[in-house]
Enzyme design. Structure first.
Site, PDB file in Angstrom:
ATOM      1  N   THR A 125       1.120  -1.401   0.098  1.00 23.32           N
ATOM      2  CA  THR A 125       0.315  -0.220   0.299  1.00 23.32           C
ATOM      3  C   THR A 125       1.029   1.460  -0.008  1.00 23.32           C
ATOM      4  O   THR A 125       2.109   1.012   0.411  1.00 23.32           O
ATOM      5  CB  THR A 125      -1.067  -0.217   1.092  1.00 23.32           C
ATOM      6  OG1 THR A 125      -1.626   1.184   1.663  1.00 23.32           O
ATOM      7  CG2 THR A 125      -0.310  -0.270   2.353  1.00 23.32           C
ATOM      8  N   ASP A 126       0.498   2.001  -0.336  1.00 23.84           N
ATOM      9  CA  ASP A 126       0.882   3.523  -0.329  1.00 23.84           C
ATOM     10  C   ASP A 126       1.024   4.236   1.048  1.00 23.84           C
ATOM     11  O   ASP A 126       2.039   5.141   0.623  1.00 23.84           O
ATOM     12  CB  ASP A 126       0.098   4.602  -1.314  1.00 23.84           C
ATOM     13  CG  ASP A 126      -1.506   5.255  -0.383  1.00 23.84           C
ATOM     14  OD1 ASP A 126      -1.419   4.264  -0.216  1.00 23.84           O
ATOM     15  OD2 ASP A 126      -1.597   6.255  -1.168  1.00 23.84           O
ATOM     16  N   GLU A 127       0.306   3.706   1.824  1.00 26.06           N
ATOM     17  CA  GLU A 127       0.655   4.465   3.489  1.00 26.06           C
ATOM     18  C   GLU A 127       1.739   4.168   3.788  1.00 26.06           C
ATOM     19  O   GLU A 127       2.482   4.600   5.336  1.00 26.06           O
ATOM     20  CB  GLU A 127      -0.548   3.520   3.988  1.00 26.06           C
ATOM     21  CG  GLU A 127      -1.809   3.349   3.559  1.00 26.06           C
ATOM     22  CD  GLU A 127      -3.236   3.735   4.439  1.00 26.06           C
ATOM     23  OE1 GLU A 127      -2.990   3.532   5.561  1.00 26.06           O
ATOM     24  OE2 GLU A 127      -3.876   3.497   4.128  1.00 26.06           O
ATOM     25  N   TYR A 151      -1.277  -0.062  11.385  1.00 26.99           N
ATOM     26  CA  TYR A 151      -1.394  -1.225   9.951  1.00 26.99           C
ATOM     27  C   TYR A 151      -0.209  -0.794   8.687  1.00 26.99           C
ATOM     28  O   TYR A 151       0.463  -1.817   8.408  1.00 26.99           O
ATOM     29  CB  TYR A 151      -2.562  -0.613   9.615  1.00 26.99           C
ATOM     30  CG  TYR A 151      -2.481  -0.394   7.714  1.00 26.99           C
ATOM     31  CD1 TYR A 151      -3.042  -2.362   7.175  1.00 26.99           C
ATOM     32  CD2 TYR A 151      -2.921   0.561   6.930  1.00 26.99           C
ATOM     33  CE1 TYR A 151      -3.583  -2.445   6.294  1.00 26.99           C
ATOM     34  CE2 TYR A 151      -3.062  -0.084   5.703  1.00 26.99           C
ATOM     35  CZ  TYR A 151      -3.059  -1.402   5.105  1.00 26.99           C
ATOM     36  OH  TYR A 151      -3.396  -1.663   4.024  1.00 26.99           O
ATOM     37  N   LYS A 155       2.765  -3.057   7.457  1.00 29.29           N
ATOM     38  CA  LYS A 155       2.885  -3.428   5.492  1.00 29.29           C
ATOM     39  C   LYS A 155       3.720  -3.356   5.513  1.00 29.29           C
ATOM     40  O   LYS A 155       4.230  -3.949   4.806  1.00 29.29           O
ATOM     41  CB  LYS A 155       1.504  -2.787   4.844  1.00 29.29           C
ATOM     42  CG  LYS A 155       0.705  -2.748   4.861  1.00 29.29           C
ATOM     43  CD  LYS A 155      -0.316  -4.181   3.929  1.00 29.29           C
ATOM     44  CE  LYS A 155      -0.057  -4.592   2.750  1.00 29.29           C
ATOM     45  NZ  LYS A 155      -0.151  -6.144   2.572  1.00 29.29           N
TER      46      LYS A 155
HETATM   47  P1  NAD Z   1      -9.825  -6.601   3.169  1.00 25.54           P
HETATM   48  O1  NAD Z   1      -9.898  -6.722   4.520  1.00 25.54           O
HETATM   49  O2  NAD Z   1     -10.880  -6.561   2.494  1.00 25.54           O
HETATM   50  O3  NAD Z   1      -9.374  -8.542   3.071  1.00 25.54           O
HETATM   51  C1  NAD Z   1      -8.247  -8.998   3.462  1.00 25.54           C
HETATM   52  C2  NAD Z   1      -8.642 -10.643   3.353  1.00 25.54           C
HETATM   53  O4  NAD Z   1      -7.998 -11.677   3.740  1.00 25.54           O
HETATM   54  C3  NAD Z   1     -10.455 -11.467   3.951  1.00 25.54           C
HETATM   55  O5  NAD Z   1     -10.922 -12.085   3.129  1.00 25.54           O
HETATM   56  C4  NAD Z   1      -9.814 -11.665   5.094  1.00 25.54           C
HETATM   57  O6  NAD Z   1     -10.160 -12.957   5.716  1.00 25.54           O
HETATM   58  C5  NAD Z   1      -8.217 -12.704   4.512  1.00 25.54           C
HETATM   59  N1  NAD Z   1      -7.274 -12.641   5.250  1.00 25.54           N
HETATM   60  C6  NAD Z   1      -7.117 -11.840   6.563  1.00 25.54           C
HETATM   61  N2  NAD Z   1      -6.764 -12.174   7.691  1.00 25.54           N
HETATM   62  C7  NAD Z   1      -6.086 -13.572   6.946  1.00 25.54           C
HETATM   63  C8  NAD Z   1      -4.962 -14.764   7.387  1.00 25.54           C
HETATM   64  N3  NAD Z   1      -4.066 -14.991   8.694  1.00 25.54           N
HETATM   65  N4  NAD Z   1      -5.011 -15.556   6.716  1.00 25.54           N
HETATM   66  C9  NAD Z   1      -5.360 -15.842   5.281  1.00 25.54           C
HETATM   67  N5  NAD Z   1      -6.697 -14.830   4.982  1.00 25.54           N
HETATM   68  C10 NAD Z   1      -6.711 -14.158   5.971  1.00 25.54           C
HETATM   69  O7  NAD Z   1      -8.739  -6.577   2.823  1.00 25.54           O
HETATM   70  P2  NAD Z   1      -8.223  -5.099   0.822  1.00 25.54           P
HETATM   71  O8  NAD Z   1      -8.566  -3.698   1.173  1.00 25.54           O
HETATM   72  O9  NAD Z   1      -8.908  -6.218  -0.208  1.00 25.54           O
HETATM   73  O10 NAD Z   1      -7.350  -5.488   0.770  1.00 25.54           O
HETATM   74  C11 NAD Z   1      -6.422  -6.671   0.201  1.00 25.54           C
HETATM   75  C12 NAD Z   1      -4.636  -6.010  -0.076  1.00 25.54           C
HETATM   76  O11 NAD Z   1      -4.877  -5.510  -0.595  1.00 25.54           O
HETATM   77  C13 NAD Z   1      -3.977  -6.117   1.908  1.00 25.54           C
HETATM   78  O12 NAD Z   1      -2.519  -6.086   2.259  1.00 25.54           O
HETATM   79  C14 NAD Z   1      -3.943  -5.017   1.297  1.00 25.54           C
HETATM   80  O13 NAD Z   1      -3.058  -3.548   2.339  1.00 25.54           O
HETATM   81  C15 NAD Z   1      -3.737  -4.160   0.312  1.00 25.54           C
HETATM   82  N6  NAD Z   1      -4.208  -3.066   0.057  1.00 25.54           N
HETATM   83  C16 NAD Z   1      -5.895  -2.345   0.328  1.00 25.54           C
HETATM   84  C17 NAD Z   1      -6.080  -1.307  -0.380  1.00 25.54           C
HETATM   85  C18 NAD Z   1      -7.424  -0.191   0.259  1.00 25.54           C
HETATM   86  O14 NAD Z   1      -7.648   0.251  -0.726  1.00 25.54           O
HETATM   87  N7  NAD Z   1      -8.215  -1.378   0.313  1.00 25.54           N
HETATM   88  C19 NAD Z   1      -5.411  -0.313  -1.107  1.00 25.54           C
HETATM   89  C20 NAD Z   1      -3.601  -0.630  -1.055  1.00 25.54           C
HETATM   90  C21 NAD Z   1      -3.282  -2.122  -0.964  1.00 25.54           C
END
Ligand code: NAD
Length: 320
Positions: A125-127, A151, A155
């Protein structure tokens, strides 16, 4: 014969969108490992299981035996989305973030070391870059990481582990750092779905501090297309920033959604700011644009309208 892909966290917001993207646009067979936390979509997973190209394994990426259960195939790639992802939760209770985001990533790297997959794309993430002042240039891949909340710190830690396994063992690893996503299947706790839910029910909409925090928004399908390009053409050891070029204040996003939904701005309620709240994120995507030819397709305004409509339908469906 179709090639195999392992998607961690494929029942969550971006992972699920990515699974649908792969099923529609490629011939890959997909295995998802997900522990089905509160943020996941088990019903969608159940529907997907009717596809012969899809397999689901309920498992936790920080448990070796669970990862082992997926390792009965030779994967073309692991796409690693699984994470605890909600900043507010990480401030209240960081333990799960440390376990899943750091230890879970470490466990996957150990399996990659054993040769179970030809590459892994680590979704970050950009964070991790921290915060920007208004007059500062957007983050590039060379911006030093400087996370400000638990968080983003977990990451950033996982990014460093990935880097170290590339440098030490020469593993085929790529890291992506994307800006804020929006679109279908985002959990109700996150910023845009919260606004839609509250506005739909004529409830007060909490806005942190003065609402002038700036985020760079990207429609989730554009993110999925970027990851798919990186899967085919990304260079091992590299980091790719992915951004929407849509810098918006939180307050302006709230007002735009209220306008789309025909609700009054009097629903807005200013609440105490989040601790360590980053003021501005902005991301420079020149590298992925120039090196891999990625270009964002979706315009912010239209994608936001589509997203509002999708969430309203889902919220209504659930209340039936
Ligand atoms: P989310 O919270 O919607 O989904 C996360 C998924 O991971 C869920 O289905 C959860 O059940 C699963 N999970 C959590 N812990 C687990 C474990 N120990 N073992 C197996 N599965 C597990 O998250 P998201 O928003 O879809 O983000 C997905 C990825 O993208 C993350 O790594 C996040 O850091 C990154 N990201 C998100 C954003 C955003 O805007 N949402 C932006 C940039 C990067």
């Amino acid at each position: 014969m179709s090639k195999e892909i392992l998607v961690t966290g494929g029942a969550g917001f971006i992972g699920l969108n990515f699974v649908y993207y792969l099923l529609k646009n490629t011939s890959y067979n997909i295995t998802v490992i997900d522990s089905l936390t509160y943020a996941s979509h088990p019903k969608e997973i159940l529907n997907l299981m009717s596809s012969p190209r899809f397999r689901f394994i309920k498992g936790d990426i920080k448990k070796h035996k669970d990862i082992q259960a997926t390792m009965d195939r030779n994967y073309e790639a692991i796409i690693h989305f699984a994470a605890e992802s909600h900043v507010d939760k990480s401030i209240k209770k960081p333990e799960d973030f440390i376990q899943t985001n750091i230890v879970g990533t470490y466990c996957l790297l150990e399996y990659l070391l054993k040769g179970y997959a030809k590459r892994m794309i680590h979704i970050s993430t950009d964070e991790v870059y921290g915060t920007l002042e208004l007059n500062q240039e957007p983050f590039t891949e060379k911006t030093p990481i400087s996370p400000n909340n638990p968080y983003s710190a977990t990451k950033a830690s996982s990014d460093l582990l990935v880097r170290s396994y590339y440098e030490t063992f020469g593993l085929p690893l790529i890291t992506t750092r994307c800006s804020n996503n929006f679109g279908p299947f985002q959990h109700k706790e996150k910023f845009i779905p919260t606004i839609i839910y509250k506005a739909l029910h004529n409830e007060k909409i909490p806005v942190y501090g003065d609402g002038m925090q700036i985020r760079d928004w990207l429609f989730v399908e554009d993110h999925c297309r970027a990851i798919s390009l990186i899967l085919e053409e990304g260079v091992f050891g590299e980091i790719y920033n992915i951004g929407g070029g849509n810098e918006k204040t939180n307050l302006s996003v709230v007002k735009q959604i209220l306008n789309i939904m025909g609700r009054e701005e009097s629903l807005i309620e200013y609440v105490e700011d989040r601790k360590g709240h980053d003021r501005r994120y902005a991301i420079d995507s020149t590298k992925i644009q120039e090196e891999l030819g990625w270009k964002q397709k979706f315009l912010f305004n239209q994608a936001l309208e589509k997203t509002v409509e999708w969430h309203i339908n889902k919220f209504k469906e659930r209340s039936l």
